[in-house]
Design a protein around this motif. Structure first.
Motif, PDB file in Angstrom:
ATOM      1  N   ASP A 135     -66.152 -76.820 -21.625  1.00 33.46           N
ATOM      2  CA  ASP A 135     -66.717 -76.129 -22.787  1.00 33.46           C
ATOM      3  C   ASP A 135     -68.155 -75.698 -22.539  1.00 33.46           C
ATOM      4  OD1 ASP A 135     -64.319 -76.538 -24.070  1.00 33.46           O
ATOM      5  OD2 ASP A 135     -65.026 -78.214 -25.302  1.00 33.46           O
ATOM      6  N   SER A 136     -68.908 -76.548 -21.854  1.00 30.55           N
ATOM      7  CA  SER A 136     -70.301 -76.216 -21.558  1.00 30.55           C
ATOM      8  C   SER A 136     -70.396 -75.010 -20.628  1.00 30.55           C
ATOM      9  CB  SER A 136     -70.993 -77.428 -20.914  1.00 30.55           C
ATOM     10  OG  SER A 136     -72.331 -77.126 -20.592  1.00 30.55           O
ATOM     11  N   LEU A 137     -69.521 -74.959 -19.636  1.00 30.68           N
ATOM     12  CA  LEU A 137     -69.517 -73.804 -18.724  1.00 30.68           C
ATOM     13  C   LEU A 137     -69.025 -72.553 -19.439  1.00 30.68           C
ATOM     14  CD1 LEU A 137     -68.209 -75.512 -15.476  1.00 30.68           C
ATOM     15  CD2 LEU A 137     -70.441 -74.430 -15.801  1.00 30.68           C
ATOM     16  N   ASP A 138     -68.133 -72.720 -20.400  1.00 38.09           N
ATOM     17  CA  ASP A 138     -67.659 -71.578 -21.167  1.00 38.09           C
ATOM     18  C   ASP A 138     -68.811 -70.926 -21.942  1.00 38.09           C
ATOM     19  OD1 ASP A 138     -65.387 -69.964 -22.257  1.00 38.09           O
ATOM     20  OD2 ASP A 138     -66.113 -70.808 -24.138  1.00 38.09           O
ATOM     21  N   PHE A 139     -69.783 -71.719 -22.368  1.00 38.94           N
ATOM     22  CA  PHE A 139     -70.968 -71.175 -23.041  1.00 38.94           C
ATOM     23  C   PHE A 139     -71.679 -70.175 -22.128  1.00 38.94           C
ATOM     24  CE2 PHE A 139     -75.565 -71.267 -23.697  1.00 38.94           C
ATOM     25  CZ  PHE A 139     -75.687 -71.038 -25.061  1.00 38.94           C
ATOM     26  N   HIS A 140     -71.804 -70.526 -20.856  1.00 30.74           N
ATOM     27  CA  HIS A 140     -72.464 -69.633 -19.894  1.00 30.74           C
ATOM     28  C   HIS A 140     -71.644 -68.358 -19.690  1.00 30.74           C
ATOM     29  CE1 HIS A 140     -75.664 -72.410 -18.375  1.00 30.74           C
ATOM     30  NE2 HIS A 140     -74.849 -73.289 -18.935  1.00 30.74           N
ATOM     31  N   GLU A 141     -70.326 -68.501 -19.669  1.00 30.34           N
ATOM     32  CA  GLU A 141     -69.475 -67.318 -19.533  1.00 30.34           C
ATOM     33  C   GLU A 141     -69.618 -66.404 -20.744  1.00 30.34           C
ATOM     34  OE1 GLU A 141     -65.509 -67.641 -17.869  1.00 30.34           O
ATOM     35  OE2 GLU A 141     -65.825 -69.789 -17.596  1.00 30.34           O
ATOM     36  N   GLN A 142     -69.726 -67.005 -21.925  1.00 34.27           N
ATOM     37  CA  GLN A 142     -69.890 -66.191 -23.133  1.00 34.27           C
ATOM     38  C   GLN A 142     -71.220 -65.452 -23.120  1.00 34.27           C
ATOM     39  OE1 GLN A 142     -68.520 -67.830 -27.006  1.00 34.27           O
ATOM     40  NE2 GLN A 142     -68.052 -69.672 -25.836  1.00 34.27           N
ATOM     41  N   LEU A 143     -72.275 -66.100 -22.626  1.00 30.51           N
ATOM     42  CA  LEU A 143     -73.561 -65.413 -22.498  1.00 30.51           C
ATOM     43  C   LEU A 143     -73.429 -64.207 -21.572  1.00 30.51           C
ATOM     44  CD1 LEU A 143     -76.292 -68.212 -22.165  1.00 30.51           C
ATOM     45  CD2 LEU A 143     -75.912 -66.679 -24.098  1.00 30.51           C
ATOM     46  N   ALA A 144     -72.717 -64.398 -20.454  1.00 33.89           N
ATOM     47  CA  ALA A 144     -72.553 -63.307 -19.496  1.00 33.89           C
ATOM     48  C   ALA A 144     -71.789 -62.143 -20.115  1.00 33.89           C
ATOM     49  CB  ALA A 144     -71.827 -63.809 -18.248  1.00 33.89           C
ATOM     50  N   GLN A 145     -70.844 -62.443 -20.992  1.00 36.35           N
ATOM     51  CA  GLN A 145     -70.059 -61.384 -21.635  1.00 36.35           C
ATOM     52  C   GLN A 145     -70.910 -60.522 -22.552  1.00 36.35           C
ATOM     53  OE1 GLN A 145     -66.881 -63.548 -23.502  1.00 36.35           O
ATOM     54  NE2 GLN A 145     -65.687 -63.720 -21.630  1.00 36.35           N
ATOM     55  N   LEU A 146     -72.049 -61.069 -22.993  1.00 36.47           N
ATOM     56  CA  LEU A 146     -72.933 -60.318 -23.886  1.00 36.47           C
ATOM     57  C   LEU A 146     -73.831 -59.357 -23.131  1.00 36.47           C
ATOM     58  CD1 LEU A 146     -73.969 -63.196 -26.330  1.00 36.47           C
ATOM     59  CD2 LEU A 146     -72.335 -61.349 -26.749  1.00 36.47           C
ATOM     60  N   SER A 147     -73.807 -59.447 -21.802  1.00 28.84           N
ATOM     61  CA  SER A 147     -74.628 -58.555 -20.992  1.00 28.84           C
ATOM     62  C   SER A 147     -73.858 -57.275 -20.714  1.00 28.84           C
ATOM     63  CB  SER A 147     -75.003 -59.240 -19.662  1.00 28.84           C
ATOM     64  OG  SER A 147     -75.696 -58.342 -18.817  1.00 28.84           O
ATOM     65  N   GLY A 148     -74.065 -56.281 -21.563  1.00 29.78           N
ATOM     66  CA  GLY A 148     -73.324 -55.037 -21.414  1.00 29.78           C
ATOM     67  C   GLY A 148     -73.957 -54.063 -20.430  1.00 29.78           C
ATOM     68  N   GLY A 149     -75.191 -54.306 -20.043  1.00 28.63           N
ATOM     69  CA  GLY A 149     -75.896 -53.346 -19.207  1.00 28.63           C
ATOM     70  C   GLY A 149     -75.516 -53.384 -17.740  1.00 28.63           C
ATOM     71  N   ASN A 150     -75.052 -54.536 -17.253  1.00 25.00           N
ATOM     72  CA  ASN A 150     -74.739 -54.674 -15.833  1.00 25.00           C
ATOM     73  C   ASN A 150     -73.422 -55.418 -15.681  1.00 25.00           C
ATOM     74  OD1 ASN A 150     -74.594 -55.310 -13.087  1.00 25.00           O
ATOM     75  ND2 ASN A 150     -76.802 -55.549 -12.893  1.00 25.00           N
ATOM     76  N   PRO A 151     -72.308 -54.713 -15.627  1.00 25.74           N
ATOM     77  CA  PRO A 151     -71.001 -55.383 -15.551  1.00 25.74           C
ATOM     78  C   PRO A 151     -70.828 -56.211 -14.290  1.00 25.74           C
ATOM     79  CG  PRO A 151     -70.776 -53.013 -15.191  1.00 25.74           C
ATOM     80  CD  PRO A 151     -72.176 -53.244 -15.667  1.00 25.74           C
ATOM     81  N   LEU A 152     -71.471 -55.812 -13.189  1.00 21.31           N
ATOM     82  CA  LEU A 152     -71.350 -56.582 -11.957  1.00 21.31           C
ATOM     83  C   LEU A 152     -72.036 -57.931 -12.103  1.00 21.31           C
ATOM     84  CD1 LEU A 152     -70.456 -56.800  -9.009  1.00 21.31           C
ATOM     85  CD2 LEU A 152     -72.589 -55.648  -8.353  1.00 21.31           C
ATOM     86  N   LEU A 153     -73.238 -57.939 -12.705  1.00 18.69           N
ATOM     87  CA  LEU A 153     -73.964 -59.190 -12.929  1.00 18.69           C
ATOM     88  C   LEU A 153     -73.155 -60.133 -13.806  1.00 18.69           C
ATOM     89  CD1 LEU A 153     -76.538 -60.965 -12.845  1.00 18.69           C
ATOM     90  CD2 LEU A 153     -77.356 -59.679 -14.826  1.00 18.69           C
ATOM     91  N   SER A 154     -72.637 -59.620 -14.904  1.00 16.87           N
ATOM     92  CA  SER A 154     -71.904 -60.490 -15.820  1.00 16.87           C
ATOM     93  C   SER A 154     -70.616 -61.003 -15.173  1.00 16.87           C
ATOM     94  CB  SER A 154     -71.587 -59.752 -17.126  1.00 16.87           C
ATOM     95  OG  SER A 154     -70.812 -58.600 -16.891  1.00 16.87           O
ATOM     96  N   PHE A 155     -69.950 -60.159 -14.368  1.00 16.10           N
ATOM     97  CA  PHE A 155     -68.733 -60.607 -13.693  1.00 16.10           C
ATOM     98  C   PHE A 155     -69.041 -61.730 -12.708  1.00 16.10           C
ATOM     99  CE2 PHE A 155     -65.947 -60.497  -9.978  1.00 16.10           C
ATOM    100  CZ  PHE A 155     -64.721 -60.749 -10.571  1.00 16.10           C
TER     101      PHE A 155
END
Length: 249
Positions: A150-170
């Motif tokens: 669940d804690s790591l999922d929080f980090h994944e959710q933060l990355a999903q909010l980064s719409g400016g750089n899809p490579l970074l978030s992926f």
């Protein structure tokens, strides 16, 4: 060498088809030319064209539909499939906690700094609600394992909010998934430090405060501190688990 050429030909043609798709700016859902037209375009036999499309289908880039209006259609590879394929590549690599955190430390502080002041109130509220699952010490190893996930999922959710750089978030989501898998496969939660969840929860709450306040520098510092502490704990857990395996041997 000549014996391997026929087997490689479908793969070479598959690459040619991919280039052809890009040149014509085709999109997911578009239909590829029919088999006869592809044979003419590629200068290849029917069997080779069919093998090439099977290669592309195995790669998740096209799909074959039967019946009226059927054919070979371009499809967009899902993120879950892309992560799965990359995970298969890493399956037999000796990936360490240090390897993973080297990437996380380089990327995630910059991610949260870029999110400062840019996240909708509804997303902040949703992320705050997600903290409840690891706000209290775990009662047993199963609960601790779930808190790690669940804690790591929080980090994944933060990355999903980064719409400016899809490579970074992926990359961030992929790295978090690799760490989650590593935690489960290597049983890195088993040393049983049941306060890991609440410690991470506190950092995550502070991070959300900084993001909501638009304080990118504080968000960057907090994320770096959080990851360094988590790395130290996970590295220690990894060492304890390995010692346990050696003792069992």
């Amino acid at each position: 060498m000549t014996g391997s050429t026929p087997r490689r030909r479908p793969y070479q043609l598959a690459e040619t088809i991919k280039g052809w798709i890009v040149e014509r700016e085709l999109s997911p859902g578009d239909r590829l030319p029919g088999e006869a037209e592809l044979m003419e375009i590629l200068g290849a036999s029917k069997g080779t064209v069919r093998e090439s499309t099977r290669v592309l289908e195995a790669q998740g880039l096209v799909e074959t539909r039967t019946g009226p209006g059927g054919g070979v259609f371009i499809r967009e590879m899902s993120e879950s499939r892309a992560i799965s394929l990359l995970s298969h590549y890493l399956y037999f690599k000796d990936i360490s906690i240090r390897d993973i955190y080297q990437i996380r430390l380089a990327l995630e502080p910059e991610l949260v700094a870029s999110l400062a002041g840019q996240v909708e109130a509804s997303d902040i509220a949703r992320l705050r609600q997600s903290l409840a699952s690891y706000a209290e010490p775990a009662c047993d190893l199963d609960a601790e394992r779930q808190q790690h996930i669940d804690s790591l999922d929080f980090h994944e959710q933060l990355a999903q909010l980064s719409g400016g750089n899809p490579l970074l978030s992926f990359i961030i989501r992929f790295t978090a998934q690799v760490l989650s898998d590593l935690t489960v496969y290597r049983r890195l939660y088993e040393p049983g430090d049941h306060h890991i969840g609440p410690a991470g929860c506190q950092y995550h709450a502070w991070l959300l405060d900084a993001i909501e306040a638009g304080d990118g520098e504080r968000a960057r510092i907090l994320m770096r501190e959080h990851l360094l502490e988590a790395q130290a704990v996970m590295h220690d857990n990894e060492a304890q688990v390995r010692r346990g395996f050696l003792n069992e041997g």
